[in-house]
Design a protein around this motif. Structure first.
Motif, mmCIF file in Angstrom:
data_model
loop_
_atom_site.group_PDB
_atom_site.id
_atom_site.type_symbol
_atom_site.label_atom_id
_atom_site.label_comp_id
_atom_site.label_asym_id
_atom_site.label_seq_id
_atom_site.Cartn_x
_atom_site.Cartn_y
_atom_site.Cartn_z
ATOM 1 N N UNK A 85 -53.115 -72.740 -8.580
ATOM 2 C CA UNK A 85 -53.292 -71.679 -7.570
ATOM 3 C C UNK A 85 -53.139 -72.394 -6.316
ATOM 4 N N UNK A 86 -54.018 -73.264 -5.986
ATOM 5 C CA UNK A 86 -54.120 -73.842 -4.565
ATOM 6 C C UNK A 86 -52.705 -74.408 -4.171
ATOM 7 N N UNK A 87 -52.160 -74.995 -5.234
ATOM 8 C CA UNK A 87 -50.915 -75.530 -5.006
ATOM 9 C C UNK A 87 -49.697 -74.539 -4.501
ATOM 10 N N UNK A 88 -49.654 -73.614 -5.311
ATOM 11 C CA UNK A 88 -48.761 -72.458 -5.018
ATOM 12 C C UNK A 88 -48.924 -71.977 -3.637
ATOM 13 N N UNK A 89 -50.384 -71.747 -3.118
ATOM 14 C CA UNK A 89 -50.749 -71.418 -1.864
ATOM 15 C C UNK A 89 -50.058 -72.132 -0.829
ATOM 16 N N UNK A 90 -50.116 -73.496 -1.007
ATOM 17 C CA UNK A 90 -49.474 -74.381 -0.094
ATOM 18 C C UNK A 90 -48.174 -74.415 0.041
ATOM 19 N N UNK A 91 -47.596 -74.327 -1.370
ATOM 20 C CA UNK A 91 -46.088 -74.136 -1.475
ATOM 21 C C UNK A 91 -45.646 -72.883 -0.308
ATOM 22 N N UNK A 92 -46.366 -71.937 -0.787
ATOM 23 C CA UNK A 92 -45.779 -70.535 0.002
ATOM 24 C C UNK A 92 -46.077 -70.933 1.407
ATOM 25 N N UNK A 93 -46.777 -71.583 1.977
ATOM 26 C CA UNK A 93 -46.854 -71.832 3.528
ATOM 27 C C UNK A 93 -45.793 -72.759 3.811
ATOM 28 N N UNK A 94 -45.388 -73.730 3.033
ATOM 29 C CA UNK A 94 -44.262 -74.467 3.505
ATOM 30 C C UNK A 94 -43.030 -73.694 3.539
ATOM 31 N N UNK A 95 -42.782 -72.664 2.654
ATOM 32 C CA UNK A 95 -41.594 -71.943 2.684
ATOM 33 C C UNK A 95 -41.659 -70.924 3.821
ATOM 34 N N UNK A 96 -42.899 -70.193 3.965
ATOM 35 C CA UNK A 96 -42.923 -69.194 4.804
ATOM 36 C C UNK A 96 -43.145 -69.475 6.371
ATOM 37 N N UNK A 97 -43.843 -70.679 6.627
ATOM 38 C CA UNK A 97 -44.252 -70.891 7.819
ATOM 39 C C UNK A 97 -43.113 -71.017 8.757
#
Length: 388
Positions: free
Chosen positions: A46-58
């Motif tokens: 879950x935390x990894x997905x959280x970080x992955x979304x940041x990588x894509x969205x930011x």
């Protein structure tokens, strides 16, 4: 002069409430997952997905902000949506439902802080009487007070209270932002793929990203799994609130004095000092046998995070062209914070499945040693470039 004073007050209030909303979500998220019966390795996912979304969205939001909408409008849109989407967590029970809610929410939450920082820097450039460190310390103060109060209230009212508090405080943040009339401007210089590729090929940018990424591996895992360290050393949710209060409050002195210290020591020198203390901090955490010792070690946040925050933002800002400042900052946050958080979160979850929390903190210390080595390489390269 009166205009600058009023603007300073509004920015202080904005950061105070904005970081109060962050304290309603991040510090107690691991506990929320545990209460939903999620095992450690799935918490890591879950935390990894959280970080992955940041990588894509930011980076996407950064380009939208620089080229199309402007920072203020992007902040408004993301804040409004987040104040609504946070309420999804009140109804999620299963791992799949939590994962879906997290993806939707973080798509809009992830750019808020970095674009707000970029917006604040743009205001500061037009109003030289303002200093970012002194404004940002109000964020730490807001975070500290909110975390302390929520630690007490969640114990009495339940974890769901934190999400309701987030929604209310985010709406207050929107109202404060609305009173700040500075709109900024979209860049007149178009951004193209060459600009982005040039940024990625910049050796100084690459090295600061790599160094910060290894530091972020440790920071991300510490932020998400410190609640487990508190539990394993005899503490509970109210003690977790105290820990986050100590962490945030300890940041204030260096955030207040950071700009002066940075001018005297140099940006990279101060960054290296901060990373060195990160190494010491995480190795000390791995040796704690009581939650009181954990709390004492967190006072080192006063040296570690403020120096990391102020120096990385300043370094990116002074080494970026005017049309890429927001894009560079959001790309840095995505690559360093997002990718580092991704590795730290998923790795931390799996380490906890096979080892214990104390072993994890030793690994976090090693990650910061790697960050320190890369920072020293960057310092040498930066010195060589300036001497040419």
């Amino acid at each position: 002069m009166m205009g600058i004073k009023l603007l300073k007050i509004k920015l202080n209030i904005l950061y105070f409430i904005l970081y109060s909303t962050v304290a309603c979500f991040y510090p107690f998220l691991t506990m929320y997952f545990q209460m939903r019966g999620i095992p450690y390795y799935k918490i890591g996912i879950l935390y990894a997905v959280n970080s992955l979304i940041s990588i894509i969205a930011l980076p996407i939001w950064g380009v939208i902000s620089d080229k199309y909408s402007g920072k203020r409008k992007v902040i408004f849109i993301t804040m409004i949506l987040c104040s609504i989407l946070i309420l999804l967590f009140l109804f999620t029970k299963s791992f799949e439902a939590i994962l879906f809610s997290l993806i939707i929410f973080m798509t809009f939450q992830s750019p808020i802080l970095s674009i707000t920082d970029a917006y604040c820097y743009e205001i500061i450039e037009k109003n030289k009487g303002l200093q970012f460190g002194k404004i940002r310390l109000m964020g730490s103060l807001g975070y500290a007070i909110a975390a302390l109060l929520l630690g007490i209230l969640i114990k009495k009212l339940g974890i769901e209270f934190s999400f309701i508090s987030y929604s209310i405080l985010m709406l207050c943040t929107i109202l404060i932002l609305k009173t700040i009339k500075f709109k900024g401007k979209r860049t007149r210089i178009p951004i193209d793929f060459y600009d982005i590729s040039k940024l990625i090929r910049d050796k100084k940018f690459v090295l600061i990203v790599i160094s910060a990424m290894f530091a972020s591996i440790s920071m991300g895992a510490n932020g998400n799994y410190i609640s487990i360290l508190i539990q394993k050393t005899g503490g509970d949710v109210s003690k977790l609130g105290i820990v986050w209060f100590v962490i945030a409050m300890s940041e204030l002195p260096f955030l207040f004095l950071g700009n002066k210290i940075m001018k005297k020591t140099g940006v990279l020198n101060l960054y290296i000092i901060g990373i060195l203390f990160f190494v010491i901090r995480f190795f000390l955490s791995s040796q704690c046998t009581s939650y009181n010792a954990v709390i004492l070690v967190q006072f080192m946040q006063s040296i570690t995070f403020p120096l990391y925050l102020l120096t990385t933002i300043e370094y990116i800002n002074i080494n970026s062209t005017s049309n890429l400042k927001t894009s560079a900052l959001t790309a840095f946050t995505a690559l360093a914070g997002g990718l580092g958080g991704l590795l730290g979160n998923i790795g931390g979850g799996f380490i906890l499945q096979i080892k214990d929390i104390f072993f994890l903190y030793k690994v976090l210390g090693i990650s910061c040693i790697i960050s320190l080595i890369v920072a020293l390489i960057l310092k040498k390269y930066d010195k060589d470039v300036k001497s040419l």
